[in-house]
Design a protein around this motif. Structure first.
Motif, short mmCIF file in Angstrom:
data_model
loop_
_atom_site.label_atom_id
_atom_site.label_comp_id
_atom_site.label_asym_id
_atom_site.label_seq_id
_atom_site.Cartn_x
_atom_site.Cartn_y
_atom_site.Cartn_z
N PHE A 16 26.59 -54.84 -67.69
CA PHE A 16 26.70 -55.98 -66.79
C PHE A 16 27.20 -57.16 -67.61
CE2 PHE A 16 24.78 -59.68 -64.57
CZ PHE A 16 25.25 -59.46 -63.28
N ALA A 17 27.92 -58.08 -66.97
CA ALA A 17 28.43 -59.26 -67.68
C ALA A 17 28.27 -60.49 -66.80
CB ALA A 17 29.88 -59.06 -68.09
N VAL A 18 28.08 -61.63 -67.48
CA VAL A 18 27.90 -62.91 -66.80
C VAL A 18 28.89 -63.91 -67.37
CG1 VAL A 18 26.31 -64.80 -66.31
CG2 VAL A 18 25.45 -62.46 -66.44
N ASP A 59 38.25 -60.93 -70.77
CA ASP A 59 38.93 -59.65 -70.98
C ASP A 59 38.14 -58.75 -71.94
OD1 ASP A 59 40.96 -60.45 -69.32
OD2 ASP A 59 42.24 -61.20 -70.96
N GLU A 60 37.54 -59.36 -72.94
CA GLU A 60 36.74 -58.59 -73.88
C GLU A 60 35.53 -57.96 -73.20
OE1 GLU A 60 34.19 -59.26 -78.04
OE2 GLU A 60 35.31 -60.92 -77.11
N ALA A 61 34.90 -58.73 -72.29
CA ALA A 61 33.74 -58.21 -71.56
C ALA A 61 34.16 -57.08 -70.61
CB ALA A 61 33.07 -59.34 -70.78
N SER A 118 34.14 -72.32 -75.01
CA SER A 118 33.48 -72.38 -76.31
C SER A 118 33.52 -71.02 -76.92
CB SER A 118 32.03 -72.86 -76.15
OG SER A 118 31.30 -71.94 -75.37
N ASP A 119 33.33 -70.95 -78.24
CA ASP A 119 33.39 -69.67 -78.93
C ASP A 119 32.30 -68.74 -78.48
OD1 ASP A 119 34.39 -71.29 -82.01
OD2 ASP A 119 35.58 -70.54 -80.30
N SER A 120 31.11 -69.25 -78.32
CA SER A 120 29.98 -68.43 -77.85
C SER A 120 28.90 -69.36 -77.38
CB SER A 120 29.44 -67.52 -78.97
OG SER A 120 28.83 -68.31 -79.97
N HIS A 151 27.07 -61.75 -76.86
CA HIS A 151 27.93 -62.89 -76.53
C HIS A 151 29.39 -62.50 -76.70
CE1 HIS A 151 24.47 -65.47 -76.18
NE2 HIS A 151 24.07 -65.13 -77.40
N MET A 152 30.16 -62.74 -75.67
CA MET A 152 31.58 -62.41 -75.66
C MET A 152 32.40 -63.69 -75.66
SD MET A 152 31.77 -59.09 -75.57
CE MET A 152 30.61 -57.73 -75.34
#
Length: 400
Positions: free
Chosen positions: A113-115, A100-102, A63-65, A95-96
């Motif tokens: 941090f990223a989830v 790759d962007e994160a 999904s987009d976000s 929201h990514m």
């Protein structure tokens, strides 16, 4: 009365030695000032050590976000979770669109941090599988732990509903997955607490005041050992034994004199650190007295054991010095040690329980917690006292 006379004479004799006064009274105050000042920024207080707000990137695959997936119950639950006031205070969510962007934002320091939320997470839940998120760690290990803790709380709640669905049967799976309670803002996901009273934690000056007090009180045991050897080396023990005094009275008098010196030393350090450095020793002065008495007993017994098993004054001093430094180090007296194995060993030392007793009082902990540490200190002191009694009965204090 004979023991009392020997006690007073021993105390007066020691107080005339300038090096002893320097080592027992001035040096600990100087070290507390230096360590407390130099390491105040490194240790700080509990309030200063609260991590900054964590910048978290959330990637919803497929999904987009996350915010655009209003029809997705998992996305709705996650949105509600990150907007919960307690959670929102601890992390800032971005929201990514892609992983790759994160990763790029993490490398550039824009995120901590990223989830990654799998696109088939809701489908897995419907099938009764465990809900899992994928972590993408940043550069700061502390902020990584904070992020993992927060989102683990979220997945734990999801898995709780899965377990309920399995118990109720397959028909309950859909109801559980779409349950509004999963992301309800009324739920308390995070509880922030501080040991002791509000805004209370020990400073570097308090920490080192407690650790140096315990260490230098043990050095009074070295004074005891040196005093016992001094009577032998100067041949004055023969004169004492020629007087109408038993060896037990002579021995007890010298121990009593050094014990009184150790207790005076403790009270001076406590009072001077309170007046000069503003060290808060807590609200239980009589417990401080009790702890100092127990440390004095432990100090004297260690000094006696070393004196009775050593063959010379120099060997006794070296052994006593090594014991004191080793116990202070493994108990975290110089710097807190986080190694679990070392912490286990430290529980057999006088310094560990003395330091913990003082720190619990400084944090205004519960009386049961304080007394636990004091009782353990008493147990260690009692064991040392029993060992010293056994050795004295076999060896004794006499001139040979």
């Amino acid at each position: 009365m004979k023991i009392w006379h020997i006690c007073i004479f021993e105390l007066r004799r020691i107080l005339k030695i300038r090096s002893v006064l320097l080592n027992l009274f001035i040096l600990p105050l100087l070290l507390i000032f230096i360590l407390g000042t130099a390491l105040s920024s490194a240790m700080g207080t509990g309030k200063d050590n609260v991590p900054d707000q964590v910048r978290v990137g959330v990637i919803q695959t497929g999904s987009d976000s996350v915010s655009d997936s209003d029809s997705d119950s998992i996305s709705e639950a996650l949105n509600t979770f990150v907007k919960t006031p307690a959670v929102a205070e601890m992390m800032k969510v971005q929201h990514m669109s892609t992983e790759d962007e994160a990763v790029r934002a993490l490398r550039q320091g824009e995120l901590d941090f990223a989830v990654l939320v799998p696109s088939d997470l809701e489908q897995r839940m419907m099938q009764g599988e465990e809900a899992k998120l994928q972590w993408i760690l940043g550069k700061d290990s502390t902020l990584n732990i904070v992020g993992e803790t927060l989102f683990t709380r979220f997945t734990d709640e999801l898995n709780r509903h899965i377990a309920v669905a399995e118990v109720l049967g397959p028909k309950a799976s859909a109801a559980v997955a779409s349950s509004p309670d999963v992301g309800s803002g009324n739920m308390s996901y995070i509880n922030v607490s501080n040991p002791g009273t509000a805004d209370t934690s020990y400073s570097a000056s308090q920490y080192y005041a407690a650790s140096m007090l315990a260490m230098f009180m043990l050095y009074s045991g070295m004074t005891t050992s040196n005093s016992l050897f001094s009577e032998r080396d100067k041949k004055t023990l023969i004169r004492l034994q020629a007087a109408p005094l038993g060896n037990g009275a002579i021995f007890a008098g010298k121990i009593a004199g050094n014990s009184l010196l150790a207790f005076i030393q403790a009270m001076i350090i406590v009072l001077m650190t309170y007046w000069l450095y503003g060290v808060n020793w807590g609200t239980h002065p009589w417990l401080i007295v009790l702890i100092c008495v127990l440390i004095t007993i432990a100090s004297m017994t260690i000094g006696v054991i070393v004196a009775l098993v050593s063959k010379s004054s120099s060997s006794a001093s070296a052994l006593m010095q090594g014991i004191i430094i080793a116990m202070t180090f493994i108990s975290g007296g110089f710097t807190p040690i986080a190694i679990d194995f070392v912490q286990r060993i430290s529980e057999f030392t006088v310094n560990h329980w003395a330091l913990q007793s003082f720190l619990r009082m400084m944090l205004d902990a519960s009386m049961s917690e304080i007394m636990h540490n004091i009782v353990m200190l008493g147990v260690v002191s009692a064991v040392l006292l029993a060992i010293a009694a056994v050795i004295y009965r076999k060896v004794g204090y006499r001139y040979e």
